[in-house]
Design a protein around this motif. Structure first.
Motif, PDB file in Angstrom:
ATOM      1  N   UNK A 348       0.834  -1.194   0.000  1.00  0.00           N
ATOM      2  CA  UNK A 348       0.000   0.000   0.000  1.00  0.00           C
ATOM      3  C   UNK A 348       0.874   1.251   0.000  1.00  0.00           C
ATOM      4  N   UNK A 349       0.504   2.250  -0.781  1.00  0.00           N
ATOM      5  CA  UNK A 349       1.238   3.507  -0.801  1.00  0.00           C
ATOM      6  C   UNK A 349       1.900   3.770  -2.140  1.00  0.00           C
ATOM      7  N   UNK A 350       2.731   4.817  -2.181  1.00  0.00           N
ATOM      8  CA  UNK A 350       3.325   5.286  -3.434  1.00  0.00           C
ATOM      9  C   UNK A 350       4.785   4.869  -3.578  1.00  0.00           C
ATOM     10  N   UNK A 351       5.323   4.115  -2.668  1.00  0.00           N
ATOM     11  CA  UNK A 351       6.755   3.824  -2.668  1.00  0.00           C
ATOM     12  C   UNK A 351       7.085   2.490  -3.331  1.00  0.00           C
ATOM     13  N   UNK A 352       6.227   2.040  -4.225  1.00  0.00           N
ATOM     14  CA  UNK A 352       6.492   0.791  -4.928  1.00  0.00           C
ATOM     15  C   UNK A 352       7.370   1.077  -6.137  1.00  0.00           C
ATOM     16  N   UNK A 353       8.674   1.120  -5.918  1.00  0.00           N
ATOM     17  CA  UNK A 353       9.609   1.391  -7.011  1.00  0.00           C
ATOM     18  C   UNK A 353      10.161   0.081  -7.516  1.00  0.00           C
ATOM     19  N   UNK A 354       9.974  -0.158  -8.823  1.00  0.00           N
ATOM     20  CA  UNK A 354      10.402  -1.410  -9.436  1.00  0.00           C
ATOM     21  C   UNK A 354      11.334  -1.101 -10.611  1.00  0.00           C
ATOM     22  N   UNK A 355      12.295  -1.988 -10.849  1.00  0.00           N
ATOM     23  CA  UNK A 355      13.225  -1.843 -11.976  1.00  0.00           C
ATOM     24  C   UNK A 355      13.016  -2.998 -12.949  1.00  0.00           C
ATOM     25  N   UNK A 356      12.916  -2.664 -14.243  1.00  0.00           N
ATOM     26  CA  UNK A 356      12.676  -3.672 -15.274  1.00  0.00           C
ATOM     27  C   UNK A 356      13.634  -3.445 -16.442  1.00  0.00           C
ATOM     28  N   UNK A 357      13.774  -4.459 -17.264  1.00  0.00           N
ATOM     29  CA  UNK A 357      14.508  -4.309 -18.520  1.00  0.00           C
ATOM     30  C   UNK A 357      13.923  -5.295 -19.524  1.00  0.00           C
ATOM     31  N   UNK A 358      14.078  -4.981 -20.810  1.00  0.00           N
ATOM     32  CA  UNK A 358      13.650  -5.934 -21.830  1.00  0.00           C
ATOM     33  C   UNK A 358      14.620  -5.901 -22.997  1.00  0.00           C
ATOM     34  N   UNK A 359      14.688  -7.017 -23.679  1.00  0.00           N
ATOM     35  CA  UNK A 359      15.628  -7.213 -24.774  1.00  0.00           C
ATOM     36  C   UNK A 359      15.072  -6.600 -26.055  1.00  0.00           C
ATOM     37  N   UNK A 360      15.827  -5.693 -26.670  1.00  0.00           N
ATOM     38  CA  UNK A 360      15.376  -5.037 -27.894  1.00  0.00           C
ATOM     39  C   UNK A 360      16.093  -5.571 -29.134  1.00  0.00           C
ATOM     40  N   UNK A 361      16.737  -6.735 -29.011  1.00  0.00           N
ATOM     41  CA  UNK A 361      17.589  -7.225 -30.096  1.00  0.00           C
ATOM     42  C   UNK A 361      16.820  -7.535 -31.375  1.00  0.00           C
ATOM     43  N   UNK A 362      15.505  -7.789 -31.283  1.00  0.00           N
ATOM     44  CA  UNK A 362      14.711  -8.084 -32.484  1.00  0.00           C
ATOM     45  C   UNK A 362      14.197  -6.831 -33.185  1.00  0.00           C
ATOM     46  N   UNK A 363      14.306  -5.676 -32.524  1.00  0.00           N
ATOM     47  CA  UNK A 363      13.779  -4.438 -33.108  1.00  0.00           C
ATOM     48  C   UNK A 363      14.823  -3.850 -34.048  1.00  0.00           C
ATOM     49  N   UNK A 364      14.421  -3.555 -35.270  1.00  0.00           N
ATOM     50  CA  UNK A 364      15.355  -3.051 -36.280  1.00  0.00           C
ATOM     51  C   UNK A 364      15.454  -1.532 -36.183  1.00  0.00           C
ATOM     52  N   UNK A 365      16.444  -0.910 -36.826  1.00  0.00           N
ATOM     53  CA  UNK A 365      16.587   0.554 -36.755  1.00  0.00           C
ATOM     54  C   UNK A 365      15.325   1.291 -37.172  1.00  0.00           C
ATOM     55  N   UNK A 366      15.005   2.331 -36.415  1.00  0.00           N
ATOM     56  CA  UNK A 366      13.814   3.131 -36.687  1.00  0.00           C
ATOM     57  C   UNK A 366      13.394   3.915 -35.465  1.00  0.00           C
ATOM     58  N   UNK A 367      12.272   4.621 -35.557  1.00  0.00           N
ATOM     59  CA  UNK A 367      11.725   5.410 -34.450  1.00  0.00           C
ATOM     60  C   UNK A 367      10.498   4.702 -33.884  1.00  0.00           C
ATOM     61  N   UNK A 368      10.408   4.640 -32.571  1.00  0.00           N
ATOM     62  CA  UNK A 368       9.347   3.877 -31.920  1.00  0.00           C
ATOM     63  C   UNK A 368       8.847   4.612 -30.678  1.00  0.00           C
ATOM     64  N   UNK A 369       7.741   4.107 -30.134  1.00  0.00           N
ATOM     65  CA  UNK A 369       7.241   4.588 -28.850  1.00  0.00           C
ATOM     66  C   UNK A 369       6.874   3.395 -27.988  1.00  0.00           C
ATOM     67  N   UNK A 370       6.820   3.632 -26.690  1.00  0.00           N
ATOM     68  CA  UNK A 370       6.445   2.581 -25.739  1.00  0.00           C
ATOM     69  C   UNK A 370       5.128   2.926 -25.055  1.00  0.00           C
TER      70      UNK A 370
END
Length: 427
Positions: A348-370
Motif C-alpha cells: 500500500x502507498x506510493x513507494x512501490x519502485x520497481x526496476x525492469x529491462x527488456x531485450x530489444x535485439x529483435x527491433x530493427x533501426x527506426x523510431x518507436x514509442x512505448x
C-alpha cells in the motif's frame, strides 16, 4: 553528380479571404449590404452562422520553399489543413500563388480528386483522348497507348459508357491509368488511391515506382496512409499550418508528423492525467513515474532497455498486478509486446519502485514509442487492465556494427522485426 531540378518552389504564399464572397443573388447581396449599412442583422444569414469581416484573411500556405528532382518520388504529408492539397493545386495551375515563385520543367498530369479532368457526359475512351489533348499529345500518340491504358484500368467492359455512370472506384482506376501512361514528366497524386481497392492500390504504387525508376518521371504523392508513403517515396516534406517543418528522409518525416521525433524524448517521465487512457482516469493502482537509464533515447540494435517505475497502490489491500509494454511504430502499429513473467507484489502507498529491462535485439533501426499497461489476470486466464499509458516514451534504434551484414535495414520491404540469421543444419 548534380541532380536535375524539375520543380522549384520559392517562398510561396497562398491567401484566402474568410467568409462568403456573395450570397448567390444580386437581390440578396443588396439586402445584406443595406442591413449592414444600417447596423441591422443580415436577413440572409442562417441561424448560428458567423459573420466574417471582409478584411479577415487566411494563409493556406505561408512561405514554403523546396525543390523536387527528376525521377524523385516525393511524399507530402501533414494534418488536415496543413496546405498539402493547396500545394498540389498551385503546381497543377488550378490556382495561382498570392506571393512567391514556382518553376516547373515539364508537363504535369494530376489527380487532385476523383473525376478531376473528366467530362461526365463523355465516355471513358473519349476522356482518354481529351486528357491526351490537354497534355499536348496528338491523336496518333494517344492511339499508341490507349490499349495499355484500358488494360491497366480494368474498365474495358465500360470504356464506351459515359463516365457519369462510373463508380468512384472505376473513376480512380481509369484516371490513374490515364495519368500514368500519357506522356507527362511529372505525376501529381492527392490521396486518390484511398478510393480504390487494395489490389489496385498496390498495382498503382508499383506503377509509380516503375515510371520514376525506368522512365525518369517525377512523382508527387499526398496521403495520410503512412504505409503507402513508405512503399513509394524516397523523400518527404512535412507541412504544418502552411509551413514546411521538415524536409528529408521518409522515416524521420513520418516520426515528425506523428509527433515522435526523438528530440522530444524525456527519460524522466512524470505521468500526467492527460497521458492516461480516458477509460482509466482515476485508477486505484497506477504508474506515477517512469525513468529510463538512457538519457538520449537512442539505443543500438541489441541493447537492453532498462527503466524504473514508481507504482501507486491506493486500493484497500496489498495487490498483485502484471506489467505489459508494447512497442509501436511511428504510424501507431504495435509490432512487439513483452510482459512480466510473474505478478508484481505491491505494498500500500506510493513507494512501490520497481526496476525492469527488456531485450530489444529483435527491433530493427527506426523510431518507436512505448506504451505501458498494468493488468490483473483472472481465475480463468482472462486479463483486466488496471492502468493504461499509450505512447508515453519515444526512442530510436540505430544499427550496431555488423548488424544485417552492415547493410542498411529496409523497413519498407522487411518490416520492423529481425528474427536473426538463418542457420544451416548440418546433415
Amino acid at each position: 553528380m548534380e541532380r536535375e531540378t524539375v520543380i522549384r518552389i520559392e517562398n510561396v504564399k497562398k491567401q484566402y479571404r474568410l467568409g462568403a464572397i456573395g450570397g448567390g443573388t444580386l437581390r440578396g447581396d443588396l439586402q445584406s449590404w443595406w442591413a449592414r449599412k444600417r447596423g441591422r442583422e443580415d436577413p440572409n444569414l442562417k441561424i448560428g452562422q458567423e459573420v466574417y469581416s471582409s478584411n479577415e484573411k487566411f494563409y493556406a500556405l505561408n512561405g514554403i520553399s523546396f525543390e523536387v528532382y527528376k525521377g524523385e518520388r516525393l511524399g507530402i504529408i501533414g494534418g488536415n489543413g496543413a496546405g498539402k492539397s493547396t500545394t498540389l493545386k498551385l503546381l497543377s495551375r488550378v490556382t495561382a500563388p498570392t506571393e512567391g515563385n514556382i518553376y516547373i520543367k515539364g508537363r504535369i498530369s494530376s489527380m487532385l480528386e476523383v473525376g478531376t479532368g473528366f467530362h461526365p457526359e463523355l465516355t471513358g475512351r473519349e476522356n482518354i483522348y481529351l486528357n491526351g489533348a490537354i497534355l499536348g499529345m496528338s491523336k496518333a500518340e494517344v492511339d499508341s497507348k490507349i490499349e495499355d491504358i484500358i488494360d491497366f484500368s480494368e474498365c474495358r467492359q465500360f470504356i464506351d459508357t459515359p463516365v457519369k455512370r462510373y463508380s468512384s472506384g472505376m473513376y480512380v482506376k481509369l484516371a490513374f491509368s490515364v495519368a500514368a501512361h500519357l506522356d507527362s514528366e511529372i505525376l501529381v497524386m492527392d490521396e486518390v488511391l484511398a478510393v480504390g481497392d487494395m489490389k489496385f492500390q498496390q498495382k498503382c504504387l508499383k506503377k509509380m515506382s516503375e515510371v520514376a525508376e525506368n522512365e525518369g518521371r517525377t512523382v508527387l504523392y499526398v496521403s495520410h496512409n503512412m504505409n503507402t508513403i513508405r512503399q513509394l517515396c524516397d523523400r518527404c516534406v512535412v507541412l504544418e499550418h502552411g509551413k514546411v517543418i521538415f524536409n528529408g528522409e521518409v522515416e524521420a518525416a513520418i516520426a515528425k508528423y506523428m509527433g515522435m521525433d526523438i528530440g522530444r524524448s524525456n527519460n524522466n517521465i512524470i505521468i500526467q492525467p492527460s497521458m492516461r487512457d480516458s477509460n482509466y482516469s482515476k485508477p486505484n493502482i497506477c504508474i506515477e513515474k517512469i525513468e529510463f537509464e538512457n538519457e538520449s533515447g537512442v539505443y543500438k540494435t541489441g541493447e537492453v532497455i532498462k527503466f524504473n517505475i514508481d507504482i501507486n497502490n491506493s486500493s484497500a489491500e496489498k495487490d498483485n498486478v502484471y506489467l505489459r509494454i508494447m512497442v509501436n511504430t511511428s504510424d501507431g502499429n504495435t509490432i512487439m509486446m513483452s510482459s512480466t513473467e510473474k505478478a508484481i507484489s505491491l505494498e500500500l502507498g506510493m513507494n512501490n519502485k520497481q526496476t525492469f529491462c527488456f531485450d530489444s535485439s529483435n527491433i530493427v533501426p527506426g523510431n518507436y514509442s512505448l506504451s505501458f499497461v498494468l493488468y490483473r489476470v483472472g481465475e480463468y486466464g482472462a486479463d483486466k487492465n488496471v492502468d493504461v499509458l499509450r505512447d508515453v516514451y519515444n526512442f530510436s534504434v540505430t544499427e550496431s556494427i555488423g548488424f544485417n551484414h552492415n547493410m542498411p535495414w529496409n523497413t519498407q520491404w522487411w518490416g520492423h522485426i529481425s528474427n536473426g540469421y538463418i542457420k544451416q543444419v548440418e546433415r
